[in-house]
Design a protein around this motif. Structure first.
Motif, short mmCIF file in Angstrom:
data_model
loop_
_atom_site.label_atom_id
_atom_site.label_comp_id
_atom_site.label_asym_id
_atom_site.label_seq_id
_atom_site.Cartn_x
_atom_site.Cartn_y
_atom_site.Cartn_z
N PHE A 49 4.40 11.27 10.33
CA PHE A 49 5.14 10.95 9.11
C PHE A 49 5.49 12.14 8.25
O PHE A 49 6.51 12.13 7.58
CB PHE A 49 4.37 9.92 8.27
CG PHE A 49 4.47 8.54 8.80
CD1 PHE A 49 5.69 7.89 8.86
CD2 PHE A 49 3.35 7.88 9.25
CE1 PHE A 49 5.79 6.62 9.36
CE2 PHE A 49 3.44 6.61 9.76
CZ PHE A 49 4.66 5.97 9.81
N LEU A 50 4.68 13.16 8.22
CA LEU A 50 4.96 14.29 7.33
C LEU A 50 6.24 15.05 7.71
O LEU A 50 7.05 15.34 6.82
CB LEU A 50 3.77 15.22 7.27
CG LEU A 50 2.65 14.75 6.37
CD1 LEU A 50 1.54 15.79 6.31
CD2 LEU A 50 3.13 14.43 4.99
N PRO A 69 6.53 2.51 6.04
CA PRO A 69 5.61 2.07 4.99
C PRO A 69 4.80 3.24 4.42
O PRO A 69 4.24 4.02 5.17
CB PRO A 69 4.70 1.08 5.70
CG PRO A 69 5.35 0.76 6.99
CD PRO A 69 6.31 1.85 7.30
N TRP A 70 4.75 3.33 3.12
CA TRP A 70 4.07 4.45 2.48
C TRP A 70 2.55 4.33 2.60
O TRP A 70 1.83 5.30 2.49
CB TRP A 70 4.43 4.50 1.00
CG TRP A 70 4.03 3.27 0.26
CD1 TRP A 70 4.79 2.15 0.09
CD2 TRP A 70 2.78 2.99 -0.35
NE1 TRP A 70 4.08 1.20 -0.59
CE2 TRP A 70 2.84 1.70 -0.89
CE3 TRP A 70 1.60 3.72 -0.51
CZ2 TRP A 70 1.77 1.11 -1.55
CZ3 TRP A 70 0.54 3.13 -1.18
CH2 TRP A 70 0.64 1.85 -1.69
N TRP A 71 2.05 3.14 2.87
CA TRP A 71 0.62 2.89 2.86
C TRP A 71 -0.06 3.25 4.18
O TRP A 71 -1.28 3.14 4.29
CB TRP A 71 0.34 1.43 2.55
CG TRP A 71 1.14 0.49 3.40
CD1 TRP A 71 2.35 -0.06 3.09
CD2 TRP A 71 0.82 0.01 4.71
NE1 TRP A 71 2.79 -0.85 4.12
CE2 TRP A 71 1.87 -0.82 5.12
CE3 TRP A 71 -0.25 0.22 5.56
CZ2 TRP A 71 1.88 -1.45 6.36
CZ3 TRP A 71 -0.25 -0.41 6.79
CH2 TRP A 71 0.81 -1.23 7.18
N LEU A 77 -6.56 7.15 6.24
CA LEU A 77 -7.61 7.91 5.57
C LEU A 77 -8.76 7.00 5.15
O LEU A 77 -9.93 7.35 5.29
CB LEU A 77 -7.04 8.66 4.36
CG LEU A 77 -8.02 9.52 3.60
CD1 LEU A 77 -8.57 10.63 4.48
CD2 LEU A 77 -7.35 10.11 2.37
N ALA A 78 -8.45 5.82 4.65
CA ALA A 78 -9.49 4.87 4.26
C ALA A 78 -10.30 4.43 5.47
O ALA A 78 -11.54 4.29 5.38
CB ALA A 78 -8.87 3.67 3.56
#
Length: 94
Positions: A49-50, A69-71, A77-78
């Motif tokens: 994505f980056l 999706p931004w999430w 990471l979570a």
């Protein structure tokens, strides 16, 4: 890791204590595997994505690819942290 487990089991005086040590060792192994998988997913998501987000900020035609999706990155990471924290707790408890 087996030498540490064997040493702890040899020092344990009751079967209940040995069972608890085995449970903590199993939790530690499972959480380590989950942490490795979470780290791989996080790195893959970040690598994917980056560059798209970076390219989309300079090339307007590529913005269609940055509507992902931004999430996804925070969720990866979570998941990584959710696997690492129990592993750290199991590491200190066992």
């Amino acid at each position: 890791m087996n030498a540490d487990l064997d040493r702890c089991l040899a020092l344990a005086q009751t079967p209940k204590t040995r069972a608890r040590i085995r449970r903590w060792a199993l939790l530690k192994r499972v959480c380590l595997i989950l942490a490795i998988l979470g780290a791989c997913v996080f790195v893959l998501v970040l690598v994917e994505f980056l560059p798209l987000a970076f390219a989309g900020s300079f090339v307007p035609d590529l913005r269609i690819f940055t509507d992902a999706p931004w999430w996804v990155v925070p969720a990866a990471l979570a998941a990584l942290l959710a696997a690492i924290l129990p592993w750290c707790v199991a590491e200190t408890a066992a």
